[in-house]
Write an enzyme that holds these catalytic residues in place. Structure first.
Site, PDB file in Angstrom:
ATOM      1  N   SER A  92       0.837  -1.195   0.000  1.00  0.00           N
ATOM      2  CA  SER A  92       0.000   0.000   0.000  1.00  0.00           C
ATOM      3  C   SER A  92       0.876   1.250   0.000  1.00  0.00           C
ATOM      4  O   SER A  92       1.590   1.491  -0.963  1.00  0.00           O
ATOM      5  CB  SER A  92      -0.974  -0.048   1.183  1.00  0.00           C
ATOM      6  OG  SER A  92      -1.944   0.961   1.074  1.00  0.00           O
ATOM      7  N   HIS A 121      -3.891  -0.551  -4.740  1.00  0.00           N
ATOM      8  CA  HIS A 121      -5.349  -0.775  -4.646  1.00  0.00           C
ATOM      9  C   HIS A 121      -5.975  -0.459  -6.018  1.00  0.00           C
ATOM     10  O   HIS A 121      -7.037   0.152  -6.098  1.00  0.00           O
ATOM     11  CB  HIS A 121      -5.978   0.124  -3.575  1.00  0.00           C
ATOM     12  CG  HIS A 121      -5.362   0.019  -2.221  1.00  0.00           C
ATOM     13  ND1 HIS A 121      -5.632  -1.024  -1.363  1.00  0.00           N
ATOM     14  CD2 HIS A 121      -4.479   0.832  -1.575  1.00  0.00           C
ATOM     15  CE1 HIS A 121      -4.944  -0.842  -0.231  1.00  0.00           C
ATOM     16  NE2 HIS A 121      -4.244   0.266  -0.346  1.00  0.00           N
ATOM     17  N   GLU A 143      -5.096  -5.166  -5.126  1.00  0.00           N
ATOM     18  CA  GLU A 143      -4.966  -5.685  -3.768  1.00  0.00           C
ATOM     19  C   GLU A 143      -4.635  -7.180  -3.779  1.00  0.00           C
ATOM     20  O   GLU A 143      -5.009  -7.908  -4.703  1.00  0.00           O
ATOM     21  CB  GLU A 143      -6.259  -5.432  -2.988  1.00  0.00           C
ATOM     22  CG  GLU A 143      -6.515  -3.949  -2.751  1.00  0.00           C
ATOM     23  CD  GLU A 143      -7.817  -3.668  -2.022  1.00  0.00           C
ATOM     24  OE1 GLU A 143      -8.560  -4.640  -1.742  1.00  0.00           O
ATOM     25  OE2 GLU A 143      -8.099  -2.484  -1.740  1.00  0.00           O
TER      26      GLU A 143
END
Length: 271
Positions: free
Chosen positions: A132, A174, A201
């Site tokens: 992330s 994402h 993800e």
């Protein structure tokens, strides 16, 4: 040493499996030395660094390692901490958690600790993984924020300086989960020399030392190559105007497939 056991750079799109197969985390563990691994966890991007650090500490401890340490860096002075620097000299893997990429860069960029981590990664001495926000910081140019769900436009993306681990890329995480293709294209429009990576993800782009990038996980990695882009109106229109980008090359890869940076080609999974 076979490629499959050498240190690598793992760029993870976030929300990786932490409970069941843990394939991505297992791969990082393996590339860091497996049961002989000495792993440092950097949770500095998180608003709850102690909690997130302990979570990954438990995961890697369950896998079995030689040593684990959470590098709980909350101010820039700790980027010169002698204990942390000594650990980085001894470690075989560093894992950067999710959170806020601007916070992570603000704490680590241009510190002796980060400079040494980068040097050891580039020398092929340790593995480095980021998920992330920890993925977003991998390039020199970094997507710091923005919006999604619109046409590509320069106002859609906020850029900042990353940690420069893989300086020739720009990463969005994402990716399809949050409809970020337009955001990545907007970033590429002003930096066509960079390879854009959109990572879903529970999916990872693993950079090997031979220039290959292997996809691991449940989703896709989108490679946007604008190096042969023949035209863009980015310099001619306002920040909110739709962007025109001609002659882009897009490759979308799934688990087991490989993209080669030098050859600028994608290869299917070998079965």
């Amino acid at each position: 040493m076979p490629l499959s056991s050498q240190p690598a750079i793992l760029i993870i799109g976030g929300a990786e499996d932490k409970v069941h197969g843990r394939e991505i985390l297992q791969t990082f563990w393996s590339r860091s030395g497996g049961n002989d691994a000495i792993i440092g966890i950097i949770p500095s991007a998180s608003r709850e660094p102690l909690l997130i650090g302990e979570r990954y500490q438990t995961i890697f401890s369950d896998m079995g390692v030689k040593e684990l340490k959470v590098l709980d860096i909350r101010d820039r002075a700790q980027g010169d901490d002698s204990g942390y620097r000594l650990f980085v000299e001894q470690c075989t893997g560093i894992f950067m958690t999710g959170g806020d990429q601007l916070r992570l860069c603000g704490l680590l960029a241009d510190t002796p600790l980060m400079d040494r981590i980068r040097q050891r990664v580039h020398n092929g001495e340790i593995s480095l993984a980021g998920t992330s926000a920890g993925a977003a910081v991998m390039g020199h140019h970094m997507i710091a924020g923005g919006s999604s769900g619109e046409w590509p436009n320069r106002a859609l993306v906020d850029m900042a300086v990353g940690l420069g681990i893989v300086p020739e890329i720009v990463v969005d995480q994402h990716f399809h989960n949050r409809n970020r293709m337009a955001r990545l294209l907007s970033a590429i429009s002003t930096h066509p020399e960079l390879l854009g990576l959109g990572i879903d993800e529970d999916t990872c782009a693993m950079f090997e030392r031979d220039g290959s990038v292997k996809v691991i996980g449940q989703g896709t990695v989108s490679f946007v190559d604008a190096r042969d882009m023949s035209y863009t109106n980015a310099a001619l229109v306002g920040a909110n105007a739709p962007l025109s980008l001609h002659n882009l090359r897009l490759n979308i890869l799934v688990h087991g497939e490989v993209y080669h940076q030098v050859k600028q080609r994608a290869f299917p999974r070998v079965t």
